[in-house]
Design a protein around this motif. Structure first.
Motif, mmCIF file in Angstrom:
data_model
loop_
_atom_site.group_PDB
_atom_site.id
_atom_site.type_symbol
_atom_site.label_atom_id
_atom_site.label_comp_id
_atom_site.label_asym_id
_atom_site.label_seq_id
_atom_site.Cartn_x
_atom_site.Cartn_y
_atom_site.Cartn_z
ATOM 1 N N GLU A 2 0.825 -1.218 0.000
ATOM 2 C CA GLU A 2 0.000 0.000 0.000
ATOM 3 C C GLU A 2 0.856 1.265 0.000
ATOM 4 O O GLU A 2 0.330 2.372 -0.028
ATOM 5 C CB GLU A 2 -0.922 0.006 1.225
ATOM 6 N N GLN A 58 -13.309 -3.973 15.230
ATOM 7 C CA GLN A 58 -14.217 -3.613 14.145
ATOM 8 C C GLN A 58 -13.634 -2.399 13.438
ATOM 9 O O GLN A 58 -12.954 -1.578 14.057
ATOM 10 C CB GLN A 58 -15.611 -3.264 14.669
ATOM 11 N N ASN A 59 -13.941 -2.270 12.154
ATOM 12 C CA ASN A 59 -13.399 -1.165 11.380
ATOM 13 C C ASN A 59 -13.861 0.187 11.915
ATOM 14 O O ASN A 59 -13.086 1.146 11.960
ATOM 15 C CB ASN A 59 -13.775 -1.338 9.905
ATOM 16 N N SER A 111 -11.813 1.391 14.787
ATOM 17 C CA SER A 111 -10.528 1.891 14.303
ATOM 18 C C SER A 111 -10.651 3.341 13.841
ATOM 19 O O SER A 111 -9.827 4.190 14.194
ATOM 20 C CB SER A 111 -10.039 0.997 13.163
ATOM 21 N N GLU A 151 -8.167 -10.653 7.053
ATOM 22 C CA GLU A 151 -8.673 -9.628 6.123
ATOM 23 C C GLU A 151 -9.276 -8.452 6.881
ATOM 24 O O GLU A 151 -9.054 -7.301 6.513
ATOM 25 C CB GLU A 151 -9.666 -10.239 5.132
ATOM 26 N N LEU A 152 -10.020 -8.743 7.937
ATOM 27 C CA LEU A 152 -10.561 -7.659 8.764
ATOM 28 C C LEU A 152 -9.424 -6.921 9.459
ATOM 29 O O LEU A 152 -9.443 -5.688 9.540
ATOM 30 C CB LEU A 152 -11.562 -8.197 9.787
ATOM 31 N N LYS A 160 -6.391 -6.394 8.385
ATOM 32 C CA LYS A 160 -5.768 -5.491 7.406
ATOM 33 C C LYS A 160 -6.652 -4.275 7.140
ATOM 34 O O LYS A 160 -6.147 -3.148 7.045
ATOM 35 C CB LYS A 160 -5.454 -6.242 6.112
ATOM 36 N N LYS A 161 -7.956 -4.492 7.044
ATOM 37 C CA LYS A 161 -8.895 -3.382 6.822
ATOM 38 C C LYS A 161 -8.848 -2.408 8.002
ATOM 39 O O LYS A 161 -8.802 -1.190 7.810
ATOM 40 C CB LYS A 161 -10.303 -3.926 6.619
ATOM 41 N N ILE A 162 -8.850 -2.934 9.212
ATOM 42 C CA ILE A 162 -8.785 -2.106 10.418
ATOM 43 C C ILE A 162 -7.503 -1.277 10.429
ATOM 44 O O ILE A 162 -7.526 -0.074 10.703
ATOM 45 C CB ILE A 162 -8.892 -2.991 11.676
ATOM 46 N N LYS A 185 -5.540 -0.427 7.872
ATOM 47 C CA LYS A 185 -5.547 0.591 6.816
ATOM 48 C C LYS A 185 -6.444 1.769 7.196
ATOM 49 O O LYS A 185 -6.071 2.934 7.000
ATOM 50 C CB LYS A 185 -5.982 -0.001 5.480
ATOM 51 N N THR A 186 -7.614 1.482 7.734
ATOM 52 C CA THR A 186 -8.508 2.559 8.167
ATOM 53 C C THR A 186 -7.833 3.415 9.223
ATOM 54 O O THR A 186 -7.868 4.648 9.155
ATOM 55 C CB THR A 186 -9.829 1.975 8.708
#
Length: 145
Positions: free
Chosen positions: A27, A90-91, A94, A116-117, A119-121, A123-124
């Motif tokens: 990223e 949870q996103n 974050s 996957e969650l 990584k999303k957290i 990044k957010t």
């Protein structure tokens, strides 16, 4: 210019840390890995303190800590006066940790969320800005000194 990110884990978070590092580099983030280097059993403070010091001293802009529940690394990180470490499972948590609390380290519970969650957290967390305003007044009251 990309953000400089400090990352560390314990043995329970090692596999996630490894995947998160690859994800962040893809990223465009610059990542400093504070260990560990294997899945052998370790003591989480040995890695949480260096990550926290790095962020506190401005050597890295934000940090990521990963352990089984995220509690141990969060407790350790929050012993540092300049650190506001938030556990996020949870996103939305974050995002709010950055927007309202100006958290500077996100703590990931590897045993309770999928990668996957996670990584999303992360990044957010790394791409969300602090809102300031009324939140800045509250954040200014957190430190004991």
């Amino acid at each position: 210019m990309s953000k400089k990110i400090a990352i560390g884990s314990d043995h329970a978070g090692f596999a996630y840390k490894t995947e998160i590092i690859a994800f962040l580099k893809a990223e465009g983030f610059e990542v400093e890995d504070f260990g560990p280097t294997t899945e052998a059993s370790v003591d989480y403070p040995d890695f949480a303190h260096p990550v926290s010091s790095s962020v506190e001293e401005g050597k890295n802009e934000l940090g990521v800590l990963v352990c089984g529940s995220a509690n141990g690394v969060a407790i350790t990180a929050n012993k540092h006066q300049g650190i506001r470490a938030a556990i996020a499972w949870q996103n939305e948590i974050s995002a709010l940790a950055r927007q309202h609390n100006n958290a500077n380290i996100v703590c990931i519970p590897a045993r309770f969320i999928d990668i996957e969650l996670a990584k999303k957290i992360v990044k957010t967390f790394l791409t969300t800005d602090f809102e300031g305003g009324r939140h800045a007044t509250r954040v200014g009251k957190i430190a004991c000194s």
